[in-house]
Design a protein around this motif. Structure first.
Motif, PDB file in Angstrom:
ATOM      1  N   ILE A  56      13.278  25.203  40.539  1.00  0.00           N
ATOM      2  CA  ILE A  56      13.790  26.316  41.161  1.00  0.00           C
ATOM      3  C   ILE A  56      14.699  27.380  40.351  1.00  0.00           C
ATOM      4  N   GLU A  57      14.894  26.994  38.776  1.00  0.00           N
ATOM      5  CA  GLU A  57      15.358  27.180  37.885  1.00  0.00           C
ATOM      6  C   GLU A  57      13.862  28.639  37.104  1.00  0.00           C
ATOM      7  N   ARG A  58      15.729  29.527  36.350  1.00  0.00           N
ATOM      8  CA  ARG A  58      14.275  30.810  35.736  1.00  0.00           C
ATOM      9  C   ARG A  58      14.571  30.353  33.841  1.00  0.00           C
ATOM     10  N   VAL A  59      14.048  29.972  32.937  1.00  0.00           N
ATOM     11  CA  VAL A  59      14.615  29.902  31.683  1.00  0.00           C
ATOM     12  C   VAL A  59      13.577  29.937  30.647  1.00  0.00           C
ATOM     13  N   ALA A  60      14.032  30.891  29.432  1.00  0.00           N
ATOM     14  CA  ALA A  60      13.948  31.270  28.044  1.00  0.00           C
ATOM     15  C   ALA A  60      13.804  30.263  27.535  1.00  0.00           C
ATOM     16  N   PHE A  61      12.152  30.541  26.309  1.00  0.00           N
ATOM     17  CA  PHE A  61      12.292  29.907  25.489  1.00  0.00           C
ATOM     18  C   PHE A  61      12.049  30.394  24.071  1.00  0.00           C
ATOM     19  N   ASP A  62      13.001  29.999  23.137  1.00  0.00           N
ATOM     20  CA  ASP A  62      14.340  30.889  21.878  1.00  0.00           C
ATOM     21  C   ASP A  62      13.471  30.368  20.781  1.00  0.00           C
ATOM     22  N   LEU A  63      12.480  31.238  20.013  1.00  0.00           N
ATOM     23  CA  LEU A  63      12.401  30.297  18.656  1.00  0.00           C
ATOM     24  C   LEU A  63      13.126  31.291  17.508  1.00  0.00           C
ATOM     25  N   LYS A  64      13.437  30.544  16.924  1.00  0.00           N
ATOM     26  CA  LYS A  64      14.703  31.031  15.636  1.00  0.00           C
ATOM     27  C   LYS A  64      13.639  31.865  14.654  1.00  0.00           C
ATOM     28  N   GLY A  65      14.321  32.781  14.094  1.00  0.00           N
ATOM     29  CA  GLY A  65      13.348  33.202  13.405  1.00  0.00           C
ATOM     30  C   GLY A  65      14.891  34.864  12.397  1.00  0.00           C
ATOM     31  N   THR A  66      14.082  35.596  11.944  1.00  0.00           N
ATOM     32  CA  THR A  66      15.056  36.158  11.032  1.00  0.00           C
ATOM     33  C   THR A  66      15.223  37.758  11.675  1.00  0.00           C
ATOM     34  N   ALA A  67      15.942  38.893  11.520  1.00  0.00           N
ATOM     35  CA  ALA A  67      16.138  40.292  11.988  1.00  0.00           C
ATOM     36  C   ALA A  67      16.925  40.748  10.779  1.00  0.00           C
ATOM     37  N   GLN A  68      16.268  42.301  11.371  1.00  0.00           N
ATOM     38  CA  GLN A  68      17.771  42.908  10.369  1.00  0.00           C
ATOM     39  C   GLN A  68      18.725  42.935  10.896  1.00  0.00           C
TER      40      GLN A  68
ATOM     41  N   THR B  98      11.427  21.569  18.350  1.00  0.00           N
ATOM     42  CA  THR B  98      12.888  20.644  19.138  1.00  0.00           C
ATOM     43  C   THR B  98      13.637  22.160  18.069  1.00  0.00           C
ATOM     44  N   ASP B  99      13.432  22.974  17.056  1.00  0.00           N
ATOM     45  CA  ASP B  99      13.184  23.787  16.431  1.00  0.00           C
ATOM     46  C   ASP B  99      13.591  25.187  17.427  1.00  0.00           C
ATOM     47  N   TRP B 100      13.396  24.786  18.252  1.00  0.00           N
ATOM     48  CA  TRP B 100      13.194  25.854  19.477  1.00  0.00           C
ATOM     49  C   TRP B 100      14.758  26.126  20.499  1.00  0.00           C
ATOM     50  N   ARG B 101      15.225  26.554  21.495  1.00  0.00           N
ATOM     51  CA  ARG B 101      16.040  26.478  22.111  1.00  0.00           C
ATOM     52  C   ARG B 101      16.225  27.199  23.433  1.00  0.00           C
ATOM     53  N   ILE B 102      16.342  26.778  24.201  1.00  0.00           N
ATOM     54  CA  ILE B 102      15.484  27.334  25.758  1.00  0.00           C
ATOM     55  C   ILE B 102      17.093  27.709  26.792  1.00  0.00           C
TER      56      ILE B 102
ATOM     57  N   GLY C 185      22.572  32.254  31.123  1.00  0.00           N
ATOM     58  CA  GLY C 185      22.751  33.055  29.897  1.00  0.00           C
ATOM     59  C   GLY C 185      23.488  31.537  29.213  1.00  0.00           C
ATOM     60  N   ALA C 186      23.336  30.261  29.647  1.00  0.00           N
ATOM     61  CA  ALA C 186      23.251  29.435  28.746  1.00  0.00           C
ATOM     62  C   ALA C 186      22.357  29.245  28.076  1.00  0.00           C
ATOM     63  N   VAL C 187      22.830  28.080  26.961  1.00  0.00           N
ATOM     64  CA  VAL C 187      22.420  27.989  26.151  1.00  0.00           C
ATOM     65  C   VAL C 187      21.712  25.895  25.746  1.00  0.00           C
ATOM     66  N   PHE C 188      20.400  26.153  26.009  1.00  0.00           N
ATOM     67  CA  PHE C 188      20.555  24.347  25.669  1.00  0.00           C
ATOM     68  C   PHE C 188      20.098  23.376  24.276  1.00  0.00           C
ATOM     69  N   ASN C 189      20.123  23.116  23.490  1.00  0.00           N
ATOM     70  CA  ASN C 189      19.450  22.655  22.282  1.00  0.00           C
ATOM     71  C   ASN C 189      18.743  21.711  23.201  1.00  0.00           C
ATOM     72  N   ILE C 190      17.946  21.283  21.923  1.00  0.00           N
ATOM     73  CA  ILE C 190      16.023  20.855  22.814  1.00  0.00           C
ATOM     74  C   ILE C 190      16.695  19.246  21.444  1.00  0.00           C
ATOM     75  N   ARG C 191      16.698  18.462  22.169  1.00  0.00           N
ATOM     76  CA  ARG C 191      16.560  17.563  21.480  1.00  0.00           C
ATOM     77  C   ARG C 191      15.669  16.196  20.981  1.00  0.00           C
ATOM     78  N   ASP C 192      14.893  16.128  21.566  1.00  0.00           N
ATOM     79  CA  ASP C 192      13.760  15.736  22.458  1.00  0.00           C
ATOM     80  C   ASP C 192      12.682  16.194  23.637  1.00  0.00           C
ATOM     81  N   ILE C 193      11.962  15.891  23.326  1.00  0.00           N
ATOM     82  CA  ILE C 193      10.080  16.211  24.285  1.00  0.00           C
ATOM     83  C   ILE C 193       9.811  15.214  24.347  1.00  0.00           C
ATOM     84  N   THR C 194       9.038  14.973  26.038  1.00  0.00           N
ATOM     85  CA  THR C 194       8.986  13.868  26.302  1.00  0.00           C
ATOM     86  C   THR C 194       7.743  14.624  27.352  1.00  0.00           C
TER      87      THR C 194
END
Length: 114
Positions: free
Chosen positions: A10-22, A77-81, A87-96
């Motif tokens: 029932i939740e909606r999440v976005a997967f964000d990848l770290k990159g570079t920006a101007q 695990t380099d990504w975040r949810i 707007g809560a941010v979650f760091n990914i520690r493990d993927i199963t």
């Protein structure tokens, strides 16, 4: 882990990848950019000493379950949810990956800087 059915996602999440920006001054800075969104279910962890200790430090470990897809299988695990609604941010520690290959469990921690 309990298996959610489609109605439990029932939740909606976005997967964000770290990159570079101007940065606007001619240089670059590190930033997360949204790659995709999907439905998810949260499983809050209650048990062990590690979970209790993390909560005392203002951290919130939990499992975020999503349906397995080509996109979600590419997450590391380099990504975040990010919770789209709050707007809560979650760091990914493990993927199963689930044994049935229908769902993927992301062990995440909220309240910790990347």
């Amino acid at each position: 882990m309990p298996k959610p059915t489609g109605g439990k996602l029932i939740e909606r999440v976005a997967f964000d990848l770290k990159g570079t920006a101007q940065d606007g001054a001619g240089g670059t800075t590190t930033a997360f950019t949204e790659q995709f969104q999907c439905r998810a279910g949260y499983i809050h962890l209650r048990g062990g000493e590690g979970v209790q200790a993390a909560r005392l430090q203002g951290q919130h470990p939990q499992v975020i379950q999503v349906r397995s897809s080509l996109l979600t299988r590419g997450v590391t695990t380099d990504w975040r949810i990010r919770d789209v609604r709050s707007g809560a941010v979650f760091n990914i520690r493990d993927i199963t990956p689930g044994l049935d290959r229908l769902f993927i469990d992301f062990l995440c921690q909220k309240g910790v800087a990347v």
